[in-house]
Design a protein around this motif. Structure first.
Motif, PDB file in Angstrom:
ATOM      1  N   TYR A 180       4.910  -9.483   4.613  1.00 29.64           N
ATOM      2  CA  TYR A 180       4.294 -10.349   3.928  1.00 29.64           C
ATOM      3  C   TYR A 180       4.927 -11.641   3.567  1.00 29.64           C
ATOM      4  O   TYR A 180       5.984 -11.354   2.709  1.00 29.64           O
ATOM      5  CB  TYR A 180       3.616  -9.256   2.991  1.00 29.64           C
ATOM      6  N   ALA A 238       4.819  -4.038   0.193  1.00 27.57           N
ATOM      7  CA  ALA A 238       4.313  -3.333  -1.299  1.00 27.57           C
ATOM      8  C   ALA A 238       5.303  -3.118  -2.510  1.00 27.57           C
ATOM      9  O   ALA A 238       5.200  -2.725  -3.626  1.00 27.57           O
ATOM     10  CB  ALA A 238       4.258  -1.707  -0.932  1.00 27.57           C
ATOM     11  N   ALA A 278      -5.384   1.470   4.114  1.00 28.70           N
ATOM     12  CA  ALA A 278      -4.802   0.387   4.717  1.00 28.70           C
ATOM     13  C   ALA A 278      -5.286  -1.274   4.680  1.00 28.70           C
ATOM     14  O   ALA A 278      -6.315  -0.943   5.463  1.00 28.70           O
ATOM     15  CB  ALA A 278      -3.757   0.558   6.204  1.00 28.70           C
ATOM     16  N   VAL A 292      -5.721  -5.891  -0.018  1.00 30.51           N
ATOM     17  CA  VAL A 292      -6.822  -4.165   1.005  1.00 30.51           C
ATOM     18  C   VAL A 292      -8.074  -4.323   0.156  1.00 30.51           C
ATOM     19  O   VAL A 292      -8.448  -3.410   0.596  1.00 30.51           O
ATOM     20  CB  VAL A 292      -5.463  -3.146  -0.148  1.00 30.51           C
ATOM     21  N   GLY A 335      11.102  -1.653   6.604  1.00 30.69           N
ATOM     22  CA  GLY A 335       9.642  -2.638   6.404  1.00 30.69           C
ATOM     23  C   GLY A 335       8.866  -3.052   6.870  1.00 30.69           C
ATOM     24  O   GLY A 335       9.137  -4.580   6.215  1.00 30.69           O
ATOM     25  N   GLU A 375      -0.147  -9.760  -0.808  1.00 32.80           N
ATOM     26  CA  GLU A 375      -0.117  -8.106  -0.524  1.00 32.80           C
ATOM     27  C   GLU A 375      -0.591  -7.883  -1.709  1.00 32.80           C
ATOM     28  O   GLU A 375      -0.772  -7.879  -2.859  1.00 32.80           O
ATOM     29  CB  GLU A 375       1.367  -7.751   0.071  1.00 32.80           C
ATOM     30  N   TYR A 376      -1.471  -6.609  -1.955  1.00 34.89           N
ATOM     31  CA  TYR A 376      -2.169  -5.912  -2.303  1.00 34.89           C
ATOM     32  C   TYR A 376      -3.115  -6.235  -2.911  1.00 34.89           C
ATOM     33  O   TYR A 376      -4.965  -5.452  -2.736  1.00 34.89           O
ATOM     34  CB  TYR A 376      -1.134  -5.952  -3.554  1.00 34.89           C
TER      35      TYR A 376
HETATM   36  O1  PMV Z   1       5.075  -2.738   2.403  1.00 36.76           O
HETATM   37  P1  PMV Z   1       4.101  -3.005   3.780  1.00 36.76           P
HETATM   38  O2  PMV Z   1       5.559  -3.845   4.371  1.00 36.76           O
HETATM   39  O3  PMV Z   1       3.644  -1.872   4.382  1.00 36.76           O
HETATM   40  O4  PMV Z   1       2.645  -3.692   3.072  1.00 36.76           O
HETATM   41  C1  PMV Z   1       2.707  -3.248   2.236  1.00 36.76           C
HETATM   42  C2  PMV Z   1       1.130  -4.292   2.328  1.00 36.76           C
HETATM   43  C3  PMV Z   1       0.165  -3.508   0.869  1.00 36.76           C
HETATM   44  O5  PMV Z   1      -1.016  -4.771   0.712  1.00 36.76           O
HETATM   45  C4  PMV Z   1       0.888  -3.168  -0.539  1.00 36.76           C
HETATM   46  C5  PMV Z   1      -0.247  -2.819   1.403  1.00 36.76           C
HETATM   47  C6  PMV Z   1      -1.817  -3.353   2.861  1.00 36.76           C
HETATM   48  O6  PMV Z   1      -2.237  -1.780   2.830  1.00 36.76           O
HETATM   49  O7  PMV Z   1      -2.015  -4.178   2.975  1.00 36.76           O
END
Ligand code: PMV
Length: 358
Positions: free
Chosen positions: A11, A315, A157, A19, A114, A15-16
């Motif tokens: 990312y 995340a 997700a 969702v 990750g 992110e966050y």
């Molecule tokens: O931690 P990662 O690389 O799996 O990314 C999660 C990203 C989030 O936006 C927090 C969750 C998602 O499903 O997009």
């Protein structure tokens, strides 16, 4: 034998917020891969893999409870199940197969970086079974099926990792409403779900190369559980919902600025990434959840001190952080400071191509 491979992802921003249906994020597919080898089998099939087979469960204590994480095997079985539903719908005979899974997305000692290993295993298995059954699915349909498989395991997700892993390159992604898709999946055929209007707000837009910056990636050495972090952070209670709404709008604005500056204005890209770091810090404080751990904080601070921009990728809570460095700046300085504090630089580059197979 059918061999497919799917890249991992990082990312870059959003992110966050991603969702929530319709909220954009920017991701890159990386040049490390998960590989699936599929061979037809007699009588019964097997998954051969230390990490993606019926491997060890991992758990954490939460208060008085022990919480077991989803295992990568859950995504393997979900991908197989969705493809079998499609096979049956198309009136094709069932056939046994063995899967051999190997991955560059995990540390040899068994820790995940990750880099989207669950997404990559889902994408690579769907690609392999598409070929095995001769289904002739388009790239978009393979992405859709990967998302349906993933949300049957982890309903929140976003699928950003799947989009990056399926399409490759740098992308801007917005998710569809997954709860609406899950409801459709319960009642309808897959063919109907794949054609449903609910996919309309899902966008996967290629971005091309960023201008004037180099990305550095550091691994904190601590794997994190995305699902638990998302559970904690994206479920707003009434009193925090206004601030959460503000976070979502700020994140949208930041990602839109990032996309606008992407191919033209490196200093604006750096400024947006610094802002995204602060937004994630604010979100963590709002929810009482550690997105930016001490290691991630050090990773970003060392980058900022050297004139770059750094932020957690995904995340947080461990895993990787990314840094955007203006071309010509001294990457070695940041990398050696990282090593001093126990952060492992990962030599990663964008993987421009679509999921490959032979
Ligand atoms: O931690 P990662 O690389 O799996 O990314 C999660 C990203 C989030 O936006 C927090 C969750 C998602 O499903 O997009």
């Amino acid at each position: 034998m059918i061999t497919t491979r799917a890249p991992g992802k990082l990312y870059i921003a959003g992110e966050y917020a991603v969702v929530e249906p319709g909220h954009p994020a920017v991701l890159m597919a990386v040049d490390r891969f998960l590989t699936v080898e599929l061979t037809e089998a007699e009588g019964r099939g097997m998954v051969h893999s230390s990490r993606y087979g019926r491997g060890p469960l991992t758990w954490v204590r939460e208060g008085e409870s022990i919480v077991v994480d989803h295992s990568p095997f859950d995504y393997v079985t979900a991908a197989i199940a969705i493809m079998d539903k499609l096979r049956a719908e198309r009136g094709l005979a069932p056939r046994y197969f063995d899967l051999r899974i190997s991955s560059e997305l995990d540390d040899p000692s068994g820790l995940k970086f990750g880099l989207g290993s669950s997404g990559a295993v889902t994408v690579a298995i769907i690609d392999a079974l598409n070929r095995f059954h001769g289904l002739e699915l388009s790239t978009w349909q393979r992405f859709q099926l990967a998302l349906l498989a993933t949300i049957s395991v982890s309903p929140k997700a976003s699928g950003g990792d799947l989009a990056a892993s399926t399409y490759g390159g740098w992308i801007c992604y917005t998710a569809p409403d997954r709860s609406a898709l899950l409801a459709l999946l319960e009642g309808g055929s897959l063919a109907e779900v794949l054609d449903a209007p609910e996919w309309g707000i899902c966008r996967i837009a290629p971005l091309g190369e960023p201008a004037g910056i180099t990305m550095l990636v550091g691994w904190t050495g601590t794997p994190a559980s995305t699902e638990r972090l998302v559970d904690r952070v994206s479920r707003p209670e009434a009193e925090v919902s206004a601030q959460y709404a503000r976070f979502l709008e700020d994140s949208r604005e930041a990602v839109e600025e990032l996309v606008a500056a992407w191919g033209t204005d490196p200093s604006a890209v750096l400024a947006v990434l610094r802002r995204c770091r602060r937004l994630l810090q604010g979100l963590g404080a709002l929810r009482g959840s550690t997105i930016e751990t001490a290691q991630l904080g050090a990773l970003c601070d060392l980058a900022e001190a050297a004139g770059a921009a750094g932020k957690p990728s995904g995340a947080g809570g461990g895993d990787c952080g990314i840094v955007a460095l203006p071309d010509g700046a001294d990457a070695q300085e940041i990398l050696s400071r990282w090593r001093e504090v126990g952060i492992l630089p990962l030599d990663l580059h964008v993987n421009p191509s679509e999921t490959e197979g032979a």
